[in-house]
Design a protein around this motif. Sequence first.
Motif, PDB file in Angstrom:
ATOM      1  N   SER A   1      75.015 -45.201 -47.926  1.00 53.41           N
ATOM      2  CA  SER A   1      74.865 -43.883 -48.060  1.00 53.41           C
ATOM      3  C   SER A   1      73.860 -43.259 -47.033  1.00 53.41           C
ATOM      4  O   SER A   1      72.610 -43.651 -47.034  1.00 53.41           O
ATOM      5  CB  SER A   1      74.456 -43.338 -49.228  1.00 53.41           C
ATOM      6  OG  SER A   1      75.661 -43.224 -50.179  1.00 53.41           O
ATOM      7  N   PRO A   2      74.077 -42.221 -46.232  1.00 53.89           N
ATOM      8  CA  PRO A   2      73.096 -41.583 -45.411  1.00 53.89           C
ATOM      9  C   PRO A   2      72.156 -40.737 -46.129  1.00 53.89           C
ATOM     10  O   PRO A   2      72.241 -40.264 -46.965  1.00 53.89           O
ATOM     11  CB  PRO A   2      73.728 -40.723 -44.224  1.00 53.89           C
ATOM     12  CG  PRO A   2      74.882 -40.327 -45.204  1.00 53.89           C
ATOM     13  CD  PRO A   2      75.223 -41.532 -45.866  1.00 53.89           C
ATOM     14  N   ALA A   3      70.784 -41.081 -45.705  1.00 58.81           N
ATOM     15  CA  ALA A   3      69.588 -40.197 -46.328  1.00 58.81           C
ATOM     16  C   ALA A   3      68.918 -39.183 -45.360  1.00 58.81           C
ATOM     17  O   ALA A   3      68.519 -38.280 -46.046  1.00 58.81           O
ATOM     18  CB  ALA A   3      68.499 -41.277 -46.644  1.00 58.81           C
ATOM     19  N   LEU A   4      69.015 -39.454 -43.920  1.00 58.06           N
ATOM     20  CA  LEU A   4      68.196 -38.395 -43.406  1.00 58.06           C
ATOM     21  C   LEU A   4      69.153 -38.543 -41.713  1.00 58.06           C
ATOM     22  O   LEU A   4      69.067 -39.456 -40.969  1.00 58.06           O
ATOM     23  CB  LEU A   4      66.880 -38.963 -42.768  1.00 58.06           C
ATOM     24  CG  LEU A   4      65.934 -38.014 -41.787  1.00 58.06           C
ATOM     25  CD1 LEU A   4      65.961 -36.702 -42.430  1.00 58.06           C
ATOM     26  CD2 LEU A   4      64.514 -38.788 -42.002  1.00 58.06           C
ATOM     27  N   ASP A   5      69.941 -37.486 -41.610  1.00 54.52           N
ATOM     28  CA  ASP A   5      70.285 -37.345 -40.055  1.00 54.52           C
ATOM     29  C   ASP A   5      71.246 -38.608 -39.847  1.00 54.52           C
ATOM     30  O   ASP A   5      71.169 -39.084 -38.649  1.00 54.52           O
ATOM     31  CB  ASP A   5      69.208 -37.097 -39.244  1.00 54.52           C
ATOM     32  CG  ASP A   5      68.784 -35.451 -39.132  1.00 54.52           C
ATOM     33  OD1 ASP A   5      69.629 -34.741 -39.751  1.00 54.52           O
ATOM     34  OD2 ASP A   5      67.985 -35.332 -38.880  1.00 54.52           O
ATOM     35  N   GLY A   6      72.060 -38.969 -40.936  1.00 53.31           N
ATOM     36  CA  GLY A   6      72.800 -40.058 -40.677  1.00 53.31           C
ATOM     37  C   GLY A   6      72.299 -41.382 -40.867  1.00 53.31           C
ATOM     38  O   GLY A   6      72.762 -42.690 -40.805  1.00 53.31           O
ATOM     39  N   ARG A   7      71.287 -41.549 -40.837  1.00 54.44           N
ATOM     40  CA  ARG A   7      70.311 -42.990 -41.275  1.00 54.44           C
ATOM     41  C   ARG A   7      70.349 -43.137 -42.494  1.00 54.44           C
ATOM     42  O   ARG A   7      69.921 -42.318 -43.337  1.00 54.44           O
ATOM     43  CB  ARG A   7      68.831 -43.037 -40.758  1.00 54.44           C
ATOM     44  CG  ARG A   7      68.657 -42.437 -39.303  1.00 54.44           C
ATOM     45  CD  ARG A   7      67.121 -42.389 -38.967  1.00 54.44           C
ATOM     46  NE  ARG A   7      66.861 -42.205 -37.323  1.00 54.44           N
ATOM     47  CZ  ARG A   7      65.799 -42.457 -36.775  1.00 54.44           C
ATOM     48  NH1 ARG A   7      64.959 -43.460 -37.369  1.00 54.44           N
ATOM     49  NH2 ARG A   7      65.699 -41.810 -35.618  1.00 54.44           N
TER      50      ARG A   7
ATOM     51  N   THR B   1      62.000 -32.266 -36.628  1.00 56.13           N
ATOM     52  CA  THR B   1      63.069 -33.256 -36.037  1.00 56.13           C
ATOM     53  C   THR B   1      62.874 -34.490 -36.938  1.00 56.13           C
ATOM     54  O   THR B   1      61.781 -34.648 -37.366  1.00 56.13           O
ATOM     55  CB  THR B   1      62.534 -33.580 -34.532  1.00 56.13           C
ATOM     56  OG1 THR B   1      61.592 -34.123 -34.419  1.00 56.13           O
ATOM     57  CG2 THR B   1      62.735 -32.272 -33.702  1.00 56.13           C
ATOM     58  N   THR B   2      63.935 -35.542 -37.025  1.00 54.15           N
ATOM     59  CA  THR B   2      63.758 -36.701 -37.562  1.00 54.15           C
ATOM     60  C   THR B   2      62.529 -37.532 -37.094  1.00 54.15           C
ATOM     61  O   THR B   2      61.890 -38.051 -37.907  1.00 54.15           O
ATOM     62  CB  THR B   2      65.041 -37.635 -37.322  1.00 54.15           C
ATOM     63  OG1 THR B   2      66.129 -36.655 -37.657  1.00 54.15           O
ATOM     64  CG2 THR B   2      65.088 -38.885 -38.067  1.00 54.15           C
ATOM     65  N   ASP B   3      62.125 -37.497 -35.730  1.00 52.67           N
ATOM     66  CA  ASP B   3      61.017 -38.289 -35.191  1.00 52.67           C
ATOM     67  C   ASP B   3      59.703 -37.631 -35.785  1.00 52.67           C
ATOM     68  O   ASP B   3      58.867 -38.321 -36.262  1.00 52.67           O
ATOM     69  CB  ASP B   3      60.946 -38.465 -33.565  1.00 52.67           C
ATOM     70  CG  ASP B   3      62.170 -39.299 -33.294  1.00 52.67           C
ATOM     71  OD1 ASP B   3      62.735 -40.334 -34.149  1.00 52.67           O
ATOM     72  OD2 ASP B   3      62.501 -39.433 -32.158  1.00 52.67           O
ATOM     73  N   GLU B   4      59.679 -36.515 -35.858  1.00 53.11           N
ATOM     74  CA  GLU B   4      58.586 -35.783 -36.453  1.00 53.11           C
ATOM     75  C   GLU B   4      58.316 -35.984 -37.794  1.00 53.11           C
ATOM     76  O   GLU B   4      57.174 -36.159 -38.082  1.00 53.11           O
ATOM     77  CB  GLU B   4      58.613 -34.129 -35.951  1.00 53.11           C
ATOM     78  CG  GLU B   4      58.362 -33.749 -34.462  1.00 53.11           C
ATOM     79  CD  GLU B   4      58.398 -32.335 -34.136  1.00 53.11           C
ATOM     80  OE1 GLU B   4      58.133 -31.931 -33.272  1.00 53.11           O
ATOM     81  OE2 GLU B   4      59.176 -31.668 -35.111  1.00 53.11           O
ATOM     82  N   LEU B   5      59.426 -35.949 -38.492  1.00 53.20           N
ATOM     83  CA  LEU B   5      59.282 -36.129 -39.921  1.00 53.20           C
ATOM     84  C   LEU B   5      58.888 -37.638 -40.077  1.00 53.20           C
ATOM     85  O   LEU B   5      58.114 -37.769 -41.000  1.00 53.20           O
ATOM     86  CB  LEU B   5      60.507 -35.747 -40.761  1.00 53.20           C
ATOM     87  CG  LEU B   5      60.545 -35.918 -42.108  1.00 53.20           C
ATOM     88  CD1 LEU B   5      59.800 -35.144 -42.804  1.00 53.20           C
ATOM     89  CD2 LEU B   5      61.861 -35.383 -42.730  1.00 53.20           C
ATOM     90  N   LEU B   6      59.461 -38.671 -39.608  1.00 48.65           N
ATOM     91  CA  LEU B   6      59.102 -39.970 -39.665  1.00 48.65           C
ATOM     92  C   LEU B   6      57.527 -40.290 -39.257  1.00 48.65           C
ATOM     93  O   LEU B   6      57.033 -40.928 -40.278  1.00 48.65           O
ATOM     94  CB  LEU B   6      59.977 -40.872 -38.862  1.00 48.65           C
ATOM     95  CG  LEU B   6      61.448 -41.035 -39.243  1.00 48.65           C
ATOM     96  CD1 LEU B   6      62.265 -41.550 -38.207  1.00 48.65           C
ATOM     97  CD2 LEU B   6      61.548 -41.926 -40.641  1.00 48.65           C
ATOM     98  N   ASP B   7      57.160 -39.656 -38.285  1.00 51.29           N
ATOM     99  CA  ASP B   7      55.766 -39.946 -37.740  1.00 51.29           C
ATOM    100  C   ASP B   7      54.736 -39.117 -38.679  1.00 51.29           C
ATOM    101  O   ASP B   7      53.528 -39.466 -38.728  1.00 51.29           O
ATOM    102  CB  ASP B   7      55.703 -39.641 -36.486  1.00 51.29           C
ATOM    103  CG  ASP B   7      56.501 -40.599 -35.417  1.00 51.29           C
ATOM    104  OD1 ASP B   7      56.702 -41.760 -35.984  1.00 51.29           O
ATOM    105  OD2 ASP B   7      56.778 -40.124 -34.139  1.00 51.29           O
ATOM    106  N   GLY B   8      55.024 -38.023 -39.076  1.00 49.83           N
ATOM    107  CA  GLY B   8      53.975 -37.027 -39.591  1.00 49.83           C
ATOM    108  C   GLY B   8      54.133 -37.220 -41.071  1.00 49.83           C
ATOM    109  O   GLY B   8      52.934 -36.888 -41.471  1.00 49.83           O
ATOM    110  N   LEU B   9      55.086 -37.408 -41.774  1.00 51.36           N
ATOM    111  CA  LEU B   9      55.116 -37.499 -43.383  1.00 51.36           C
ATOM    112  C   LEU B   9      55.516 -38.831 -43.905  1.00 51.36           C
ATOM    113  O   LEU B   9      54.530 -39.348 -44.652  1.00 51.36           O
ATOM    114  CB  LEU B   9      56.063 -36.258 -43.946  1.00 51.36           C
ATOM    115  CG  LEU B   9      56.293 -36.336 -45.564  1.00 51.36           C
ATOM    116  CD1 LEU B   9      54.886 -36.007 -46.014  1.00 51.36           C
ATOM    117  CD2 LEU B   9      57.238 -35.406 -45.805  1.00 51.36           C
ATOM    118  N   LEU B  10      56.647 -39.529 -43.360  1.00 53.27           N
ATOM    119  CA  LEU B  10      57.085 -40.558 -44.000  1.00 53.27           C
ATOM    120  C   LEU B  10      56.221 -41.662 -43.663  1.00 53.27           C
ATOM    121  O   LEU B  10      56.045 -42.732 -44.579  1.00 53.27           O
ATOM    122  CB  LEU B  10      58.477 -40.681 -43.766  1.00 53.27           C
ATOM    123  CG  LEU B  10      59.441 -39.734 -43.960  1.00 53.27           C
ATOM    124  CD1 LEU B  10      61.065 -40.006 -44.034  1.00 53.27           C
ATOM    125  CD2 LEU B  10      59.510 -39.424 -45.607  1.00 53.27           C
TER     126      LEU B  10
END
Length: 242
Positions: free
Chosen positions: A158-164, A196-205
């Motif tokens: 199952s995808p969780a974030l923009d297809g990932r 964006t996905t990259d911003e969310l990954l780098d900034g929060l996750l």
Amino acid sequence: MAAPNLTVALLDPIMKRDPAGPRVTWYDDASGARIELSALTLANWAAKTANLIRDEFGLLPGSRVSVLLPAHWQTAAVLLGCWWAGTEVVLEPDPDADLALVTADRLDESADAPEVAVLSLDAFGRPVENLPLGVTDYATSVRVHGDQFTPDAAPADSPALDGRTVADVLAAASDSAARQGFTAEDRVLSTTDWATTDELLDGLLAALVAGASLVQVTNPDQDAERTERRVASEKITAHRSA
């Protein structure tokens, strides 16, 4: 085989290690606001959101949720709530979304979604006034839902974030945390958006997966002395900047 739940994977280690310590501290330098959430409080907000998504909107794992929100403590709770409910988050207007979670100024971007909830992002939970018929006010609706949540099982792919998938997101967040040098002992200062996905990954996750504490600043003041005072008062040990 069921997929691991992304919110459980992110929050469980933190809850076991330090449920009461500051987890997300949010500043708005334009208004002077400061809000601090522990992992426990963040989890409670996420659970309320997950219950809202499942019980009020009737979404099942695998449903798509368009999240059109700025970097904000409530956005962190909304994202974790979406993932706890097993839904896929997309960070742009999506004609295939089952639900859109938006600010009032982006309401017109969610016209195709069958369900729409608007966030005022007000610290005191004030509702958004004069919403169109059929649009839900998040602050009004979320408060009546429980602060405990038991997720339903979702397929492993199952995808969780923009297809990932969940595994993809955890791996990418872990890689980002390692690249930025985040550890569970860090207080991370960030001024970047999560658009964006990259911003969310780098900034929060990346901060969450490392077990770090995040200090997120909106409308950052460019005064160097004020920034230095914040670094000292918040005991900042790492930076994520635009």
